[in-house]
Design a protein around this motif. Structure first.
Motif, PDB file in Angstrom:
ATOM      1  N   MET A   1       0.837  -1.176   0.000  1.00 15.06           N
ATOM      2  CA  MET A   1       0.000   0.000   0.000  1.00 15.06           C
ATOM      3  C   MET A   1       0.886   1.244   0.000  1.00 15.06           C
ATOM      4  O   MET A   1       1.974   1.229   0.550  1.00 15.06           O
ATOM      5  CB  MET A   1      -0.888   0.004   1.224  1.00 15.06           C
ATOM      6  N   VAL A   2       0.375   2.288  -0.593  1.00 16.78           N
ATOM      7  CA  VAL A   2       1.116   3.543  -0.708  1.00 16.78           C
ATOM      8  C   VAL A   2       0.239   4.690  -0.233  1.00 16.78           C
ATOM      9  O   VAL A   2      -0.945   4.747  -0.548  1.00 16.78           O
ATOM     10  CB  VAL A   2       1.537   3.800  -2.175  1.00 16.78           C
ATOM     11  N   LYS A   3       0.852   5.599   0.529  1.00 18.98           N
ATOM     12  CA  LYS A   3       0.130   6.796   0.981  1.00 18.98           C
ATOM     13  C   LYS A   3       1.082   7.985   0.863  1.00 18.98           C
ATOM     14  O   LYS A   3       2.257   7.879   1.224  1.00 18.98           O
ATOM     15  CB  LYS A   3      -0.315   6.632   2.422  1.00 18.98           C
ATOM     16  N   GLU A   4       0.570   9.101   0.367  1.00 17.78           N
ATOM     17  CA  GLU A   4       1.387  10.297   0.230  1.00 17.78           C
ATOM     18  C   GLU A   4       1.180  11.184   1.449  1.00 17.78           C
ATOM     19  O   GLU A   4       0.044  11.447   1.852  1.00 17.78           O
ATOM     20  CB  GLU A   4       0.995  11.039  -1.044  1.00 17.78           C
ATOM     21  N   ILE A   5       2.297  11.637   2.030  1.00 18.06           N
ATOM     22  CA  ILE A   5       2.238  12.489   3.219  1.00 18.06           C
ATOM     23  C   ILE A   5       3.171  13.678   3.046  1.00 18.06           C
ATOM     24  O   ILE A   5       4.026  13.683   2.173  1.00 18.06           O
ATOM     25  CB  ILE A   5       2.628  11.722   4.513  1.00 18.06           C
ATOM     26  N   MET A   6       3.007  14.645   3.924  1.00 20.02           N
ATOM     27  CA  MET A   6       3.884  15.815   3.965  1.00 20.02           C
ATOM     28  C   MET A   6       4.330  16.006   5.405  1.00 20.02           C
ATOM     29  O   MET A   6       3.490  16.159   6.302  1.00 20.02           O
ATOM     30  CB  MET A   6       3.127  17.044   3.463  1.00 20.02           C
ATOM     31  N   LEU A   7       5.634  15.967   5.622  1.00 18.82           N
ATOM     32  CA  LEU A   7       6.208  16.211   6.939  1.00 18.82           C
ATOM     33  C   LEU A   7       6.736  17.645   6.945  1.00 18.82           C
ATOM     34  O   LEU A   7       7.559  18.000   6.109  1.00 18.82           O
ATOM     35  CB  LEU A   7       7.324  15.215   7.236  1.00 18.82           C
ATOM     36  N   ILE A  27       9.004  -0.460   6.180  1.00 22.73           N
ATOM     37  CA  ILE A  27       8.349   0.768   5.739  1.00 22.73           C
ATOM     38  C   ILE A  27       9.364   1.575   4.952  1.00 22.73           C
ATOM     39  O   ILE A  27      10.442   1.890   5.453  1.00 22.73           O
ATOM     40  CB  ILE A  27       7.840   1.601   6.939  1.00 22.73           C
ATOM     41  N   GLY A  28       9.012   1.898   3.725  1.00 23.30           N
ATOM     42  CA  GLY A  28       9.888   2.688   2.876  1.00 23.30           C
ATOM     43  C   GLY A  28       9.326   4.073   2.654  1.00 23.30           C
ATOM     44  O   GLY A  28       8.114   4.271   2.626  1.00 23.30           O
ATOM     45  N   VAL A  29      10.226   5.039   2.510  1.00 21.97           N
ATOM     46  CA  VAL A  29       9.841   6.411   2.210  1.00 21.97           C
ATOM     47  C   VAL A  29      10.474   6.760   0.869  1.00 21.97           C
ATOM     48  O   VAL A  29      11.690   6.660   0.705  1.00 21.97           O
ATOM     49  CB  VAL A  29      10.326   7.387   3.305  1.00 21.97           C
ATOM     50  N   HIS A  30       9.648   7.164  -0.102  1.00 20.06           N
ATOM     51  CA  HIS A  30      10.103   7.438  -1.462  1.00 20.06           C
ATOM     52  C   HIS A  30       9.868   8.902  -1.804  1.00 20.06           C
ATOM     53  O   HIS A  30       8.780   9.425  -1.566  1.00 20.06           O
ATOM     54  CB  HIS A  30       9.321   6.584  -2.463  1.00 20.06           C
ATOM     55  N   SER A  51      10.662  19.078   1.312  1.00 17.03           N
ATOM     56  CA  SER A  51       9.993  20.290   0.827  1.00 17.03           C
ATOM     57  C   SER A  51       8.831  19.928  -0.095  1.00 17.03           C
ATOM     58  O   SER A  51       8.010  20.778  -0.424  1.00 17.03           O
ATOM     59  CB  SER A  51      10.987  21.194   0.094  1.00 17.03           C
ATOM     60  N   ALA A  52       8.765  18.668  -0.496  1.00 11.06           N
ATOM     61  CA  ALA A  52       7.666  18.149  -1.311  1.00 11.06           C
ATOM     62  C   ALA A  52       7.111  16.905  -0.624  1.00 11.06           C
ATOM     63  O   ALA A  52       7.785  16.311   0.226  1.00 11.06           O
ATOM     64  CB  ALA A  52       8.173  17.801  -2.705  1.00 11.06           C
ATOM     65  N   PRO A  53       5.914  16.495  -0.961  1.00 12.93           N
ATOM     66  CA  PRO A  53       5.357  15.278  -0.354  1.00 12.93           C
ATOM     67  C   PRO A  53       6.216  14.045  -0.650  1.00 12.93           C
ATOM     68  O   PRO A  53       6.914  13.989  -1.657  1.00 12.93           O
ATOM     69  CB  PRO A  53       3.990  15.136  -1.026  1.00 12.93           C
ATOM     70  N   VAL A  54       6.167  13.086   0.263  1.00 10.32           N
ATOM     71  CA  VAL A  54       6.855  11.809   0.084  1.00 10.32           C
ATOM     72  C   VAL A  54       5.811  10.700   0.102  1.00 10.32           C
ATOM     73  O   VAL A  54       4.717  10.869   0.638  1.00 10.32           O
ATOM     74  CB  VAL A  54       7.924  11.565   1.174  1.00 10.32           C
ATOM     75  N   LYS A  55       6.162   9.568  -0.474  1.00  3.86           N
ATOM     76  CA  LYS A  55       5.273   8.411  -0.479  1.00  3.86           C
ATOM     77  C   LYS A  55       5.773   7.401   0.535  1.00  3.86           C
ATOM     78  O   LYS A  55       6.963   7.094   0.584  1.00  3.86           O
ATOM     79  CB  LYS A  55       5.221   7.782  -1.862  1.00  3.86           C
ATOM     80  N   VAL A  56       4.856   6.884   1.324  1.00 10.17           N
ATOM     81  CA  VAL A  56       5.157   5.863   2.324  1.00 10.17           C
ATOM     82  C   VAL A  56       4.616   4.540   1.786  1.00 10.17           C
ATOM     83  O   VAL A  56       3.455   4.459   1.394  1.00 10.17           O
ATOM     84  CB  VAL A  56       4.508   6.204   3.679  1.00 10.17           C
ATOM     85  N   VAL A  57       5.475   3.522   1.785  1.00 13.07           N
ATOM     86  CA  VAL A  57       5.107   2.215   1.240  1.00 13.07           C
ATOM     87  C   VAL A  57       5.267   1.153   2.326  1.00 13.07           C
ATOM     88  O   VAL A  57       6.361   0.997   2.881  1.00 13.07           O
ATOM     89  CB  VAL A  57       6.000   1.851   0.033  1.00 13.07           C
ATOM     90  N   THR A  58       4.177   0.454   2.645  1.00 12.11           N
ATOM     91  CA  THR A  58       4.212  -0.638   3.624  1.00 12.11           C
ATOM     92  C   THR A  58       2.931  -1.452   3.509  1.00 12.11           C
ATOM     93  O   THR A  58       1.955  -1.002   2.923  1.00 12.11           O
ATOM     94  CB  THR A  58       4.371  -0.117   5.063  1.00 12.11           C
ATOM     95  N   ASP A  60       1.595  -2.523   6.417  1.00  8.70           N
ATOM     96  CA  ASP A  60       1.077  -2.393   7.779  1.00  8.70           C
ATOM     97  C   ASP A  60      -0.095  -1.403   7.817  1.00  8.70           C
ATOM     98  O   ASP A  60       0.104  -0.188   7.839  1.00  8.70           O
ATOM     99  CB  ASP A  60       2.197  -1.933   8.707  1.00  8.70           C
ATOM    100  N   THR A  61      -1.315  -1.922   7.815  1.00 12.02           N
ATOM    101  CA  THR A  61      -2.502  -1.054   7.815  1.00 12.02           C
ATOM    102  C   THR A  61      -2.623  -0.258   9.108  1.00 12.02           C
ATOM    103  O   THR A  61      -3.108   0.869   9.099  1.00 12.02           O
ATOM    104  CB  THR A  61      -3.781  -1.878   7.596  1.00 12.02           C
ATOM    105  N   ARG A  62      -2.185  -0.821  10.209  1.00 12.92           N
ATOM    106  CA  ARG A  62      -2.247  -0.104  11.493  1.00 12.92           C
ATOM    107  C   ARG A  62      -1.336   1.133  11.458  1.00 12.92           C
ATOM    108  O   ARG A  62      -1.702   2.189  11.954  1.00 12.92           O
ATOM    109  CB  ARG A  62      -1.867  -1.033  12.633  1.00 12.92           C
ATOM    110  N   PHE A  63      -0.163   0.993  10.850  1.00 12.47           N
ATOM    111  CA  PHE A  63       0.744   2.133  10.720  1.00 12.47           C
ATOM    112  C   PHE A  63       0.115   3.217   9.844  1.00 12.47           C
ATOM    113  O   PHE A  63       0.201   4.403  10.161  1.00 12.47           O
ATOM    114  CB  PHE A  63       2.088   1.687  10.140  1.00 12.47           C
ATOM    115  N   PHE A  64      -0.529   2.816   8.748  1.00 11.32           N
ATOM    116  CA  PHE A  64      -1.167   3.787   7.856  1.00 11.32           C
ATOM    117  C   PHE A  64      -2.208   4.628   8.585  1.00 11.32           C
ATOM    118  O   PHE A  64      -2.368   5.808   8.297  1.00 11.32           O
ATOM    119  CB  PHE A  64      -1.819   3.098   6.659  1.00 11.32           C
ATOM    120  N   LYS A  65      -2.921   4.050   9.532  1.00 13.33           N
ATOM    121  CA  LYS A  65      -3.934   4.799  10.282  1.00 13.33           C
ATOM    122  C   LYS A  65      -3.305   5.919  11.113  1.00 13.33           C
ATOM    123  O   LYS A  65      -3.954   6.920  11.394  1.00 13.33           O
ATOM    124  CB  LYS A  65      -4.725   3.858  11.185  1.00 13.33           C
TER     125      LYS A  65
END
Length: 72
Positions: A1-7, A27-30, A51-58, A60-65
């Motif tokens: 699963m992939v989710k885009e986030i901004m830190l 868990i990978g950060v791309h 400075s731009a969004p990153v994609k998180v790949v894992t 682990d559905t619990r982590f995504f929440k």
């Protein structure tokens, strides 16, 4: 699963890494530039540009929440 986030801050990065360390899954950060880091690695995460969004790949559905705070 992939989710885009901004830190946005160093505190966001610290919280993200702490949550990742609690996960038994990998868990990978791309970045958009193609760089990849292990979300459990301080040095790996510090080497990325946030400075731009990153994609998180894992799988682990619990982590995504836990990422709702930084979701785009």
């Amino acid at each position: 699963m992939v989710k885009e986030i901004m830190l946005y801050t160093a505190e966001d990065l610290r919280e993200f890494m702490f949550a990742a360390m609690q996960s038994p899954e990998e868990i990978g950060v791309h970045t958009a530039e193609g760089k990849i880091a292990d979300a459990k690695s301080v040095l790996g995460l510090m080497a990325l540009d946030y400075s731009a969004p990153v994609k998180v790949v894992t799988e682990d559905t619990r982590f995504f929440k836990q990422l709702h705070k930084w979701e785009i």
